[in-house]
Design a protein around this motif. Structure first.
Motif, mmCIF file in Angstrom:
data_model
loop_
_atom_site.group_PDB
_atom_site.id
_atom_site.type_symbol
_atom_site.label_atom_id
_atom_site.label_comp_id
_atom_site.label_asym_id
_atom_site.label_seq_id
_atom_site.Cartn_x
_atom_site.Cartn_y
_atom_site.Cartn_z
ATOM 1 N N GLN A 11 78.786 86.363 12.056
ATOM 2 C CA GLN A 11 80.014 85.574 12.035
ATOM 3 C C GLN A 11 80.280 84.891 13.368
ATOM 4 O OE1 GLN A 11 81.547 85.192 9.071
ATOM 5 N NE2 GLN A 11 79.830 86.423 8.381
ATOM 6 N N ARG A 12 79.379 85.086 14.335
ATOM 7 C CA ARG A 12 79.583 84.515 15.665
ATOM 8 C C ARG A 12 78.237 84.194 16.290
ATOM 9 N NH1 ARG A 12 80.031 85.341 21.014
ATOM 10 N NH2 ARG A 12 81.894 84.546 22.034
ATOM 11 N N ILE A 13 78.115 83.006 16.849
ATOM 12 C CA ILE A 13 76.892 82.613 17.538
ATOM 13 C C ILE A 13 77.037 83.040 19.000
ATOM 14 C CG2 ILE A 13 75.436 80.700 18.274
ATOM 15 C CD1 ILE A 13 76.322 79.249 15.707
ATOM 16 N N ASP A 14 76.185 83.961 19.422
ATOM 17 C CA ASP A 14 76.220 84.487 20.786
ATOM 18 C C ASP A 14 75.085 83.836 21.581
ATOM 19 O OD1 ASP A 14 76.244 85.918 23.136
ATOM 20 O OD2 ASP A 14 76.221 87.892 22.176
ATOM 21 N N LEU A 15 75.443 82.910 22.453
ATOM 22 C CA LEU A 15 74.443 82.190 23.237
ATOM 23 C C LEU A 15 73.867 83.019 24.375
ATOM 24 C CD1 LEU A 15 76.112 78.667 23.423
ATOM 25 C CD2 LEU A 15 74.285 79.438 21.896
ATOM 26 N N THR A 16 74.380 84.215 24.588
ATOM 27 C CA THR A 16 73.864 85.060 25.666
ATOM 28 C C THR A 16 72.714 85.947 25.201
ATOM 29 O OG1 THR A 16 75.414 86.880 25.277
ATOM 30 C CG2 THR A 16 76.134 85.120 26.782
ATOM 31 N N ARG A 17 72.500 86.008 23.902
ATOM 32 C CA ARG A 17 71.411 86.834 23.357
ATOM 33 C C ARG A 17 70.269 85.937 22.907
ATOM 34 N NH1 ARG A 17 72.511 92.117 21.355
ATOM 35 N NH2 ARG A 17 70.931 91.576 19.826
ATOM 36 N N GLU A 18 69.132 86.087 23.558
ATOM 37 C CA GLU A 18 67.978 85.231 23.283
ATOM 38 C C GLU A 18 67.541 85.279 21.822
ATOM 39 O OE1 GLU A 18 63.418 85.018 24.845
ATOM 40 O OE2 GLU A 18 64.967 85.482 26.326
ATOM 41 N N THR A 19 67.551 86.469 21.226
ATOM 42 C CA THR A 19 67.130 86.581 19.823
ATOM 43 C C THR A 19 68.115 85.893 18.893
ATOM 44 O OG1 THR A 19 68.156 88.767 19.661
ATOM 45 C CG2 THR A 19 65.785 88.692 20.129
ATOM 46 N N ASP A 20 69.412 85.959 19.221
ATOM 47 C CA ASP A 20 70.417 85.262 18.409
ATOM 48 C C ASP A 20 70.227 83.751 18.504
ATOM 49 O OD1 ASP A 20 71.337 87.840 18.085
ATOM 50 O OD2 ASP A 20 73.413 87.376 18.628
ATOM 51 N N VAL A 21 69.985 83.266 19.702
ATOM 52 C CA VAL A 21 69.771 81.825 19.898
ATOM 53 C C VAL A 21 68.560 81.366 19.100
ATOM 54 C CG1 VAL A 21 69.180 80.045 21.583
ATOM 55 C CG2 VAL A 21 70.921 81.748 22.147
ATOM 56 N N ALA A 22 67.477 82.119 19.179
ATOM 57 C CA ALA A 22 66.268 81.761 18.428
ATOM 58 C C ALA A 22 66.548 81.745 16.926
ATOM 59 C CB ALA A 22 65.140 82.744 18.751
ATOM 60 N N TYR A 23 67.310 82.723 16.441
ATOM 61 C CA TYR A 23 67.650 82.788 15.018
ATOM 62 C C TYR A 23 68.450 81.558 14.587
ATOM 63 C CZ TYR A 23 69.986 84.248 10.729
ATOM 64 O OH TYR A 23 70.470 84.290 9.444
ATOM 65 N N TRP A 24 69.524 81.250 15.325
ATOM 66 C CA TRP A 24 70.376 80.133 14.930
ATOM 67 C C TRP A 24 69.657 78.796 15.083
ATOM 68 C CZ3 TRP A 24 73.871 81.294 11.724
ATOM 69 C CH2 TRP A 24 74.551 82.501 11.803
ATOM 70 N N CYS A 25 68.792 78.662 16.073
ATOM 71 C CA CYS A 25 68.005 77.430 16.203
ATOM 72 C C CYS A 25 67.114 77.242 14.974
ATOM 73 C CB CYS A 25 67.147 77.463 17.471
ATOM 74 S SG CYS A 25 68.067 77.181 18.994
ATOM 75 N N ARG A 26 66.536 78.334 14.512
ATOM 76 C CA ARG A 26 65.676 78.264 13.318
ATOM 77 C C ARG A 26 66.507 77.948 12.082
ATOM 78 N NH1 ARG A 26 64.209 82.215 9.721
ATOM 79 N NH2 ARG A 26 64.922 83.876 11.087
ATOM 80 N N ILE A 27 67.643 78.609 11.931
ATOM 81 C CA ILE A 27 68.490 78.403 10.750
ATOM 82 C C ILE A 27 68.990 76.961 10.672
ATOM 83 C CG2 ILE A 27 70.739 79.018 9.736
ATOM 84 C CD1 ILE A 27 68.491 81.091 9.268
ATOM 85 N N PHE A 28 69.442 76.420 11.800
ATOM 86 C CA PHE A 28 69.989 75.061 11.817
ATOM 87 C C PHE A 28 68.928 73.996 12.083
ATOM 88 C CE2 PHE A 28 74.026 77.319 13.339
ATOM 89 C CZ PHE A 28 74.577 77.341 12.067
ATOM 90 N N ASP A 29 67.701 74.416 12.376
ATOM 91 C CA ASP A 29 66.602 73.496 12.679
ATOM 92 C C ASP A 29 66.981 72.555 13.829
ATOM 93 O OD1 ASP A 29 64.078 72.350 12.488
ATOM 94 O OD2 ASP A 29 64.725 70.889 10.987
ATOM 95 N N VAL A 30 67.401 73.168 14.941
ATOM 96 C CA VAL A 30 67.805 72.409 16.123
ATOM 97 C C VAL A 30 67.169 73.034 17.365
ATOM 98 C CG1 VAL A 30 70.022 71.663 15.165
ATOM 99 C CG2 VAL A 30 69.905 73.797 16.459
ATOM 100 N N SER A 31 67.187 72.290 18.444
ATOM 101 C CA SER A 31 66.707 72.803 19.725
ATOM 102 C C SER A 31 67.794 73.684 20.353
ATOM 103 C CB SER A 31 66.377 71.647 20.665
ATOM 104 O OG SER A 31 67.569 71.000 21.081
ATOM 105 N N ILE A 32 67.423 74.387 21.396
ATOM 106 C CA ILE A 32 68.390 75.215 22.114
ATOM 107 C C ILE A 32 69.505 74.333 22.678
ATOM 108 C CG2 ILE A 32 68.712 76.676 24.149
ATOM 109 C CD1 ILE A 32 65.859 77.742 23.637
ATOM 110 N N ASP A 33 69.135 73.193 23.238
ATOM 111 C CA ASP A 33 70.147 72.288 23.801
ATOM 112 C C ASP A 33 71.104 71.778 22.727
ATOM 113 O OD1 ASP A 33 69.198 72.594 26.386
ATOM 114 O OD2 ASP A 33 67.900 70.832 26.263
ATOM 115 N N GLU A 34 70.571 71.456 21.553
ATOM 116 C CA GLU A 34 71.429 70.992 20.463
ATOM 117 C C GLU A 34 72.375 72.100 19.998
ATOM 118 O OE1 GLU A 34 68.876 67.716 18.011
ATOM 119 O OE2 GLU A 34 68.057 69.753 18.077
ATOM 120 N N LEU A 35 71.871 73.328 19.945
ATOM 121 C CA LEU A 35 72.720 74.448 19.547
ATOM 122 C C LEU A 35 73.828 74.669 20.574
ATOM 123 C CD1 LEU A 35 73.261 76.800 17.567
ATOM 124 C CD2 LEU A 35 71.821 78.212 19.050
#
Length: 64
Positions: A11-35
């Protein structure tokens, strides 16, 4: 990167957790910068981030 597990809190995108960032980038099909940009504009709620990203992307051409 496809084996990235979902975050503990979906329910929350945590940009401080590398694994969370990788997950959301994959789900939204975006780069880290776009996320990061989307979270900065829309907040940490995945639904709001998805709406923000959808508004920035051109949709399919309307049918005639």
């Amino acid at each position: 990167m496809h084996d990235t597990p979902p975050p503990a809190d979906r329910q929350r995108i945590d940009l401080t957790r590398e694994t969370d960032v990788a997950y959301w980038c994959r789900i939204f099909d975006v780069s880290i910068d776009e996320l990061r940009d989307a979270v900065q504009h829309a907040g940490h709620d995945p639904a709001q981030v998805q709406r923000h990203l959808g508004a920035k992307r051109p949709g399919p051409a309307p049918a005639r």
